[in-house]
Design an enzyme around this catalytic site. Sequence first.
Site, mmCIF file in Angstrom:
data_model
loop_
_atom_site.group_PDB
_atom_site.id
_atom_site.type_symbol
_atom_site.label_atom_id
_atom_site.label_comp_id
_atom_site.label_asym_id
_atom_site.label_seq_id
_atom_site.Cartn_x
_atom_site.Cartn_y
_atom_site.Cartn_z
ATOM 1 N N GLU A 111 0.829 -1.208 0.000
ATOM 2 C CA GLU A 111 0.000 0.000 0.000
ATOM 3 C C GLU A 111 0.864 1.259 0.000
ATOM 4 O O GLU A 111 0.500 2.266 -0.617
ATOM 5 C CB GLU A 111 -0.928 -0.026 1.211
ATOM 6 C CG GLU A 111 -1.989 -1.116 1.100
ATOM 7 C CD GLU A 111 -2.819 -1.259 2.351
ATOM 8 O OE1 GLU A 111 -4.023 -0.963 2.299
ATOM 9 O OE2 GLU A 111 -2.267 -1.679 3.390
ATOM 10 N N GLU A 131 -3.506 -8.736 4.142
ATOM 11 C CA GLU A 131 -4.368 -8.417 5.281
ATOM 12 C C GLU A 131 -5.503 -9.424 5.490
ATOM 13 O O GLU A 131 -5.884 -9.722 6.624
ATOM 14 C CB GLU A 131 -4.955 -7.006 5.106
ATOM 15 C CG GLU A 131 -3.961 -5.876 5.324
ATOM 16 C CD GLU A 131 -3.205 -5.484 4.070
ATOM 17 O OE1 GLU A 131 -2.578 -4.412 4.058
ATOM 18 O OE2 GLU A 131 -3.232 -6.265 3.091
#
Length: 261
Positions: A111, A131
């Site tokens: 990210e 995640e």
Amino acid sequence: MTNPVTTKRDGAVFEITLDRPKANAINVETSKALYAAFAEFRDDPSLLVAILSGGEGRFFSAGWDLKAGAEGEAVDADHGPGGFAGLTELWDLDKPVIAAVNGLAFGGGFELALAADLIIAADTAEFALTEVTLGIMADSGGVLRLPKCIPLPIAMELLMTARRMSPEEGARWGLINKVVPKDQLMQEARALAETIAANAPLALKAIKAVIKSTMPLDVKDGYALMRSGAVPAYTQMIKSEDALEGPRAFAEKRKPEWKGR
């Protein structure tokens, strides 16, 4: 404890390096240190392009520091200004950032790379949004940015399976600008940064501002917004001394002398 982030100036190029062995994992302290580096870059008019790297190790960044989480740092902890990693929500950064991804970019590390404007990747790099394997989702920009960068079905697959993506696949989808041998990574990133930094600084800022403002719009509405005066960076560029200097230098067969005004 040593500083988890180091910086280096080279003319108009600002190098920011994550230096938190072994995995460059990001806790609140590291996030705030990254923000401090990006804020220094943002606020210094002599700096035009930043390069973000993870140094020479195996990891670009493993993302959120799970050990910090196990010790009580909440998954939704306030990572300080700029959001997670100091860049993922740094909305007022109007200069280009190159991510030089030296190795594994997992979870928040991926990210963080997505929050940059361009990505140069070593051939040893890998990318994954992990995640979902931890009971959470990639909410530090992954679920928002990745579907805007690559085909939606591929983004959904990466988000929902946590599979690793090679740099070659990332380049094939247009996510990565260039894949190079690891020992050439910083050389390539610096060459790209120097090429960008040689151009008019107000034009660079205007490009980021116009793209950001018009991305959700079709071309016709984008034109209307750009010409309306609602994008100050574009108006500033059009009315600048540099906008006169560029054509003048071309006609006189010399390099332009940008003043940033």
